[in-house]
Every structure is written in structure tokens, then in C-alpha cells.
Design a protein around this motif. Structure first.
Motif, PDB file in Angstrom:
ATOM      1  N   ALA A  81       2.082  -7.976  -9.044  1.00  8.66           N
ATOM      2  CA  ALA A  81       2.015  -7.771  -7.566  1.00  8.66           C
ATOM      3  C   ALA A  81       3.495  -7.541  -6.946  1.00  8.66           C
ATOM      4  CB  ALA A  81       1.484  -8.761  -6.715  1.00  8.66           C
ATOM      5  N   LEU A  82       4.405  -8.051  -7.488  1.00  9.69           N
ATOM      6  CA  LEU A  82       5.909  -7.923  -6.927  1.00  9.69           C
ATOM      7  C   LEU A  82       6.558  -6.421  -7.253  1.00  9.69           C
ATOM      8  CD1 LEU A  82       7.948 -10.049  -5.677  1.00  9.69           C
ATOM      9  CD2 LEU A  82       8.783 -10.134  -7.992  1.00  9.69           C
ATOM     10  N   GLU A  84       4.183  -3.870  -7.651  1.00  9.54           N
ATOM     11  CA  GLU A  84       3.627  -2.985  -6.679  1.00  9.54           C
ATOM     12  C   GLU A  84       4.228  -3.009  -5.377  1.00  9.54           C
ATOM     13  OE1 GLU A  84      -0.582  -3.792  -9.408  1.00  9.54           O
ATOM     14  OE2 GLU A  84      -0.450  -4.698  -7.319  1.00  9.54           O
ATOM     15  N   MET A  85       4.372  -4.027  -4.844  1.00  9.71           N
ATOM     16  CA  MET A  85       5.201  -4.338  -3.406  1.00  9.71           C
ATOM     17  C   MET A  85       6.494  -3.782  -3.421  1.00  9.71           C
ATOM     18  SD  MET A  85       4.432  -6.461  -0.995  1.00  9.71           S
ATOM     19  CE  MET A  85       5.393  -7.126   0.475  1.00  9.71           C
ATOM     20  N   GLY A  87       7.219  -1.059  -5.187  1.00 11.56           N
ATOM     21  CA  GLY A  87       6.975   0.514  -5.331  1.00 11.56           C
ATOM     22  C   GLY A  87       6.451   0.929  -3.755  1.00 11.56           C
ATOM     23  N   ALA A  88       5.847  -0.035  -3.141  1.00 14.73           N
ATOM     24  CA  ALA A  88       5.325   0.409  -1.783  1.00 14.73           C
ATOM     25  C   ALA A  88       6.516   0.503  -0.817  1.00 14.73           C
ATOM     26  CB  ALA A  88       4.350  -0.381  -1.257  1.00 14.73           C
ATOM     27  N   LEU A  89       7.360  -0.470  -0.919  1.00 14.02           N
ATOM     28  CA  LEU A  89       8.513  -0.637   0.162  1.00 14.02           C
ATOM     29  C   LEU A  89       9.641   0.192  -0.164  1.00 14.02           C
ATOM     30  CD1 LEU A  89       8.645  -4.653   0.626  1.00 14.02           C
ATOM     31  CD2 LEU A  89       7.662  -2.787   2.232  1.00 14.02           C
ATOM     32  N   TYR A 157       9.656 -12.237  -1.576  1.00 16.20           N
ATOM     33  CA  TYR A 157       9.022 -11.431  -2.388  1.00 16.20           C
ATOM     34  C   TYR A 157      10.278 -10.627  -3.372  1.00 16.20           C
ATOM     35  CZ  TYR A 157       5.228 -12.228   0.844  1.00 16.20           C
ATOM     36  OH  TYR A 157       4.450 -12.849   1.554  1.00 16.20           O
TER      37      TYR A 157
END
Lengths: 219, 219
Positions: A81-82, A84-85, A87-89, A157
Motif C-alpha cells: 500500500a505504501l 501505491e501511496m 505513486g499517488a502523492l 507513511y
């Protein structure tokens, strides 16, 4: 002790504890011993308690009922999840850099990966790790988005220490970094954002594949 | 009072205060009066202090030196940043839904905007606001990313009350929601993510334009 002194002490204790987590002095899963900390830092329990509550709010620590505080450990699922996080931010950060960064800031970003030649020796590898960290941090800073910046500084995170051993080899990420720098220079936000998202999702996929190897028999 | 009781009380006080911020009972910029809260909730200052520290860590409150806690107020610059933040996080969420959501969950998402006909009356408008909130929340839940979900529940950045009056009219967002639902049904993560990013960046641009109107003479 006055309240003002307490506030300043809390800030100091908070910064010190965060650095200890970030540097791996306090390791993931470790129980926080308030008495030890109190002795080590030479302060009373009050600023320690305040700092621990704040760090729990920011997800650096986990407060367990009846047991106290523990350094947050990430499960394999959370590590996936980290990525993905990030990648998003950071995908949004690099897009916003294309919109907002000054020409001088773009030049600075471009220079992060100058002078590397492959294969890297041990010293070159350490320099690459440093350049990588600098590049990603500067992208967030130059995005002009104060909330992205705040989150990267205060959020558990983004703790980099948890990423050790999880990253892909420089041979793989180097051309991706160069391609992102080119998109930045062209101020092509769409393309830069897509590249950053894929950059972190590829890391996620490599990490996922490693997890599957660790557990033979898992579908 | 035992430590266990204190921990449970802190959790209760924490949830209560967060709801008071979310519902606008405590308004942005308002100073927290610990004595009033202590009386209102019928608890001692200890669980109040613990809950306030945690809420400061999560950015719902702001702790000012020598002055105490204040409900966090967002500046115009931070509100712009908030849309960018949501574009980043929910863009990744909808992409991950395309990868991870079950067919049943996708159907649930598709049904969020069923039955609306335009122009909306006041009741229809309220229903649309509710559907909008539900759609975006479910996307995060069904993404399968536990950190995105945790962040959306605990982060001050996502407080919806701060968004009142900032959203675009349903006439504008309705077709965008339908297009995203179509991309979801096709499990086209790239397209869905791009649409979500643009969905929030358009809101940002509208908000920015409003800010400029407010300040005539600003370039």
C-alpha cells in the motif's frame, strides 16, 4: 515547570523520537519504554507523554490498549500500500512541479542524477541512494502544495527506513528517473505524473513478486 | 482512575471531538476550551489532553505556543492544495478499484448515481450531495489499500465540512461521475485515474477562479 517550558520540551522530545525512528535506533515493533526515554533525554514524563500521543496521531507509533506505545511496524500488505501511496502523492507532486516549479528548481532537479556511470561501485551506489532520496523529496517541496509537503514530513507513511531493501536496483530506476526529468523539462505534467505512478507501481510489483517467492505454494 | 479506564475515555473523547469538528459544532479557527469540554463531556482533563494531542498529530487541531489548541482552519492556499491532494489519493483509489474491487462492489459503485433527473429540486440536490460523498468514500474503501482508507478516516485533510460551498454544481460533476463509472465497469484503471485527477483539478481551478474574483486587482 511552566507550561511554556513543557511545550518547548515536547517539541524537542518529539523531534528527537522521530529521528530515532527514522534512523532505526527505535526499530519497527519495538515497545517504547517511557522510563528509559525519560532518563536518556533527561526530561520528565509529561513532555514524553505529549510527544508519544502526537507521534501516535501521525502513525509513527501505535498505541495498544493496556500495553502502551510501540514503533509502528508495517505488514507486507501495508508495504504494498505504501508504494501505491507514494505513486499517488508523488505523481501529483511531479505534475505540480511541471506547473509551478521555477526554471532554476527544474535545473536543480535535473542535476540530481548527473555524473553517474554504470556499473556503480559501492560508493557510487550510496551516492545514487542519496540522489534518489533528494530527487523525490525536492519534487514534493517544489510542487508548491503545502499539504503534500507537510504530509511528507509528518506522516509515518513516508518513513524511508522502512523502505530499505525494498527498492529496485539503480540500473532499473536510473532510466526512469532520466525520463521523468525530461518530462519535467518539457513541463509535460500528464506524462510526468503517469511515469511517477508507474515508477512506484513497478516497485510494488517487484515487492509483491518477492513476497510470493517467500511463500511457496501461495497462489 | 486506572490507566485502562483512561485509555477508553481518551478514545471516547477523541471520537466525540472529531465528530464535533466534522459536524461544525467546533468551527475552524475556534479555540478549544478544555474546561468547557471537561464539563460538557463529564470527564477529567487527562483524557481531554490525550485526545487533543492525538487530534493535533492528525492535523484536526493546531497547537499554538503558549496559547493552546485551535480547530484547524484552512487558508485559501491550503484549500487549493486539498483538491490536488484528493485528486492524488482518489485517483490512485479508483485505479486500484479497477484492479481489486469485486464485481459486486463495482455494481454498488455504479448504483450510487442511479435515479437522478435534472434539474434537481432541493431534495434531489441533498440526495446528490449524499451520493457524491458515498461514491468517493466507497472508492477509497474498495481500493484494497488499507493506508488510503486509514488516511481518509484519520486525516484532517479530508474533512468534508471544509468543502461546503466549494464544490461544483451537480450538472457539471454528474457526467464526470458517470464517465468514471463506465471506466470502472471496463476496469480501465489508467483512464479512471486520469478522470479522477481531472475531476478534482477542475474543482481546484473553479475555486481558484472564485478567489481571483474576490480580490479584484490581483493578477
Amino acid at each position: 515547570m511552566s507550561k511554556i517550558e513543557n511545550k518547548i520540551l515536547t517539541d524537542l522530545v518529539y523531534e528527537k523520537l522521530k529521528a530515532m525512528i527514522d534512523d532505526g535506533v527505535l526499530t519497527p515493533g519495538e515497545k517504547i519504554n517511557k522510563l528509559d526515554l525519560s532518563r536518556l533525554l533527561g526530561v520528565s514524563q509529561t513532555p514524553i507523554n505529549d510527544a508519544l500521543s502526537r507521534l501516535a496521531g501521525e502513525k509513527f507509533l501505535e498505541q495498544r490498549s493496556r500495553q502502551g506505545y510501540y514503533v509502528r511496524a508495517f505488514t507486507d500488505e501495508e508495504l504494498v500500500a505504501l508504494f501505491e501511496m507514494r505513486g499517488a502523492l508523488e505523481g501529483m507532486a511531479i505534475r505540480l512541479c511541471c506547473e509551478n516549479a521555477t526554471d532554476e528548481q527544474l535545473k536543480e532537479l535535473s542535476r540530481c542524477f548527473e555524473g553517474f556511470s554504470f556499473p556503480l561501485d559501492e560508493k557510487g551506489y550510496q551516492e545514487y541512494v542519496h540522489a534518489d532520496k533528494t530527487f523525490h523529496e525536492k519534487l514534493i517541496r517544489y510542487s508548491g502544495n503545502p499539504i503534500l509537503w507537510e504530509l511528507s514530513r509528518t506522516s509515518g507513511y513516508m518513513i524511508k527506513s522502512n523502505m530499505k531493501g525494498l527498492t529496485r536496483p539503480p540500473e532499473e530506476t536510473y532510466p526512469e528517473h532520466l525520463a521523468m526529468i525530461k518530462a519535467l523539462q518539457n513541463r509535460n505534467g500528464d506524462e510526468a505524473q503517469q511515469m511517477m505512478i508507474q515508477h512506484h507501481l513497478r516497485s510494488r510489483n517487484v515487492f509483491r513478486a518477492k513476497l510470493k517467492q517467500k511463500e511457496p505454494g501461495t497462489p
